[in-house]
Motif scaffolding. Structure first.
Motif, PDB file in Angstrom:
ATOM      1  N   SER A  52     -22.641  -0.772   8.242  1.00  0.00           N
ATOM      2  CA  SER A  52     -23.128  -2.145   8.704  1.00  0.00           C
ATOM      3  C   SER A  52     -22.171  -3.161   8.469  1.00  0.00           C
ATOM      4  O   SER A  52     -21.614  -3.115   7.354  1.00  0.00           O
ATOM      5  N   TRP A  87     -22.080  -1.040  15.140  1.00  0.00           N
ATOM      6  CA  TRP A  87     -23.199  -2.172  14.755  1.00  0.00           C
ATOM      7  C   TRP A  87     -22.853  -3.424  15.348  1.00  0.00           C
ATOM      8  O   TRP A  87     -21.821  -3.886  15.672  1.00  0.00           O
ATOM      9  N   GLY A 103     -25.736  -6.986  12.336  1.00  0.00           N
ATOM     10  CA  GLY A 103     -26.296  -5.792  11.987  1.00  0.00           C
ATOM     11  C   GLY A 103     -27.773  -5.611  12.520  1.00  0.00           C
ATOM     12  O   GLY A 103     -28.421  -4.519  11.846  1.00  0.00           O
TER      13      GLY A 103
END
Length: 371
Positions: free
Chosen positions: A202, A240, A244
């Protein structure tokens, strides 16, 4: 034996366009029957670009039997990095000029590579299943090989802070290494025996996601399983969102799916590609998603509407990688194989072209490395 080698090379380096057949002559040479125009040729057919299609700013070519196994844009210089001949790592300017000499390992084949967030280092898996770290500017090895994987590494990714690298293997294991010491951070993670096709941290670095057949797993930075996502046929690529909050997966069925990262809820399905979505990347502003597919195209998606922007960006063969420059001005896409190329595109030109304005540019550079 000759016929089998000929056939396997075509299998490996690209799919046929619709309406074409591939045959082997009695002497073992591949030939192609194109029912679209009723022709037979030794050369693999390529798709016909629709009139008015946007062309890349630059096409980088290389005389190589194996090229563009991986692709990355360097954050510090916006140069492009790729693998060549399966044994060398090459660097290019966005105008197609080679930067320095190719570098690699005495152990031979360099398969998967990943570039550090600061663009100073590159890590790659070699034929002996060990990872090696190189200083990009000097083209030199740093430290000792990283031990761990023993059954074919499939994917690599750096954490956003550059402190660790994660890799997924054919035997279903995920391993992580400290990039300073080259040592494994913790015991391997293994959920089952299915190969780990893709892995991605992420942007915040507090989680990472991995994909295998039918599953996407989201892990904490400590290796604890947070959620299991089902519903994707086979995720080949992951990306991602900038905050996030979402995970995008590119699938073997040609779809791209948008998932909520907190609980795995499916929020949208992007349809357009007709074959495997090999690679995904996000623009730096987080507004657009780029996808590369075996259907010979790269597509741009608007993440506010979840819709495709403009027409596909067509290539001559399957596209295995797409990578975005850190300044958001351009992106690169790669075709592997015997007729390997890197296409360099201007993002603003692509977005303008989608709105029906802009000027098409087409420049070709040919770069051949002497062995």
């Amino acid at each position: 034996m000759g016929a089998r080698n000929s056939r396997s090379s075509v299998d490996l380096f690209g799919n046929l366009i619709s309406g074409c057949e591939w045959h082997i002559s009695p002497l073992g040479r591949s030939y192609f029957v194109n029912h679209n125009n009723r022709t037979t040729s030794w050369k693999k057919p390529t798709p016909k670009r629709p009139p008015g299609s946007l062309m890349p700013e630059c096409i980088i070519k290389c005389d190589s039997s194996w090229f563009n196994n991986n692709l990355a844009c360097l954050g510090t210089t916006d140069n492009i990095m790729s693998t060549s001949d399966g044994s060398s790592i090459c660097q290019w300017t966005r105008t197609g000029q080679p930067v320095g000499k190719p570098f690699g390992s005495d152990e031979g084949v360099v398969n998967t590579i990943a570039v550090s967030p600061d663009g100073l280092m590159v890590v790659g898996e070699c034929v002996d299943d060990r990872l090696r770290l190189w200083n990009i500017k000097e083209g030199s090895l740093v430290g000792h090989p990283w031990e761990g994987h023993c059954d074919g590494l499939m994917c690599l990714d750096w954490s956003p802070n550059g402190a660790e690298v994660a890799g997924g293997s054919q035997d279903g294991t995920i391993r992580r290494w400290n990039t300073t010491t080259g040592r494994q951070i913790a015991p391997p993670i293994k959920k089952d025996n299915r190969l780990v096709k893709t892995i991605k941290y992420s942007p915040q670095g507090d989680k990472f996601a991995s994909g295998c057949k039918d599953k996407i797993w989201v892990w904490s930075k400590d290796g604890e399983l947070l959620i299991e996502i089902t519903g994707d046929n086979w995720p080949w690529s992951l990306c991602w969102s900038k905050d996030g909050a979402y995970i995008f997966s590119g699938s073997s069925d040609g779809t791209i799916r948008k998932w909520q990262s907190i609980d795995g809820e499916e929020l949208a399905v992007f349809r357009g590609h007709t074959k495997i979505v090999q690679s995904l990347c996000l623009t730096p502003d987080g507004c657009h998603l780029l996808s590369a597919s075996d259907d010979y195209s790269v597509r741009i998606w608007d993440l506010k509407t979840n819709q495709q922007v403009g027409d596909p960006l067509w290539h001559d063969d399957k596209v295995t990688d797409v990578a975005m420059s850190s300044d958001g001005h351009y992106f690169a896409s790669s075709i592997p194989g015997k007729d390997a190329k890197i296409h360099v595109w201007n993002l603003e030109a692509a977005l303008k072209h989608a709105r029906g304005v802009g000027v098409r540019l087409y420049i070709t550079f040919v770069s051949i490395f002497a062995k």
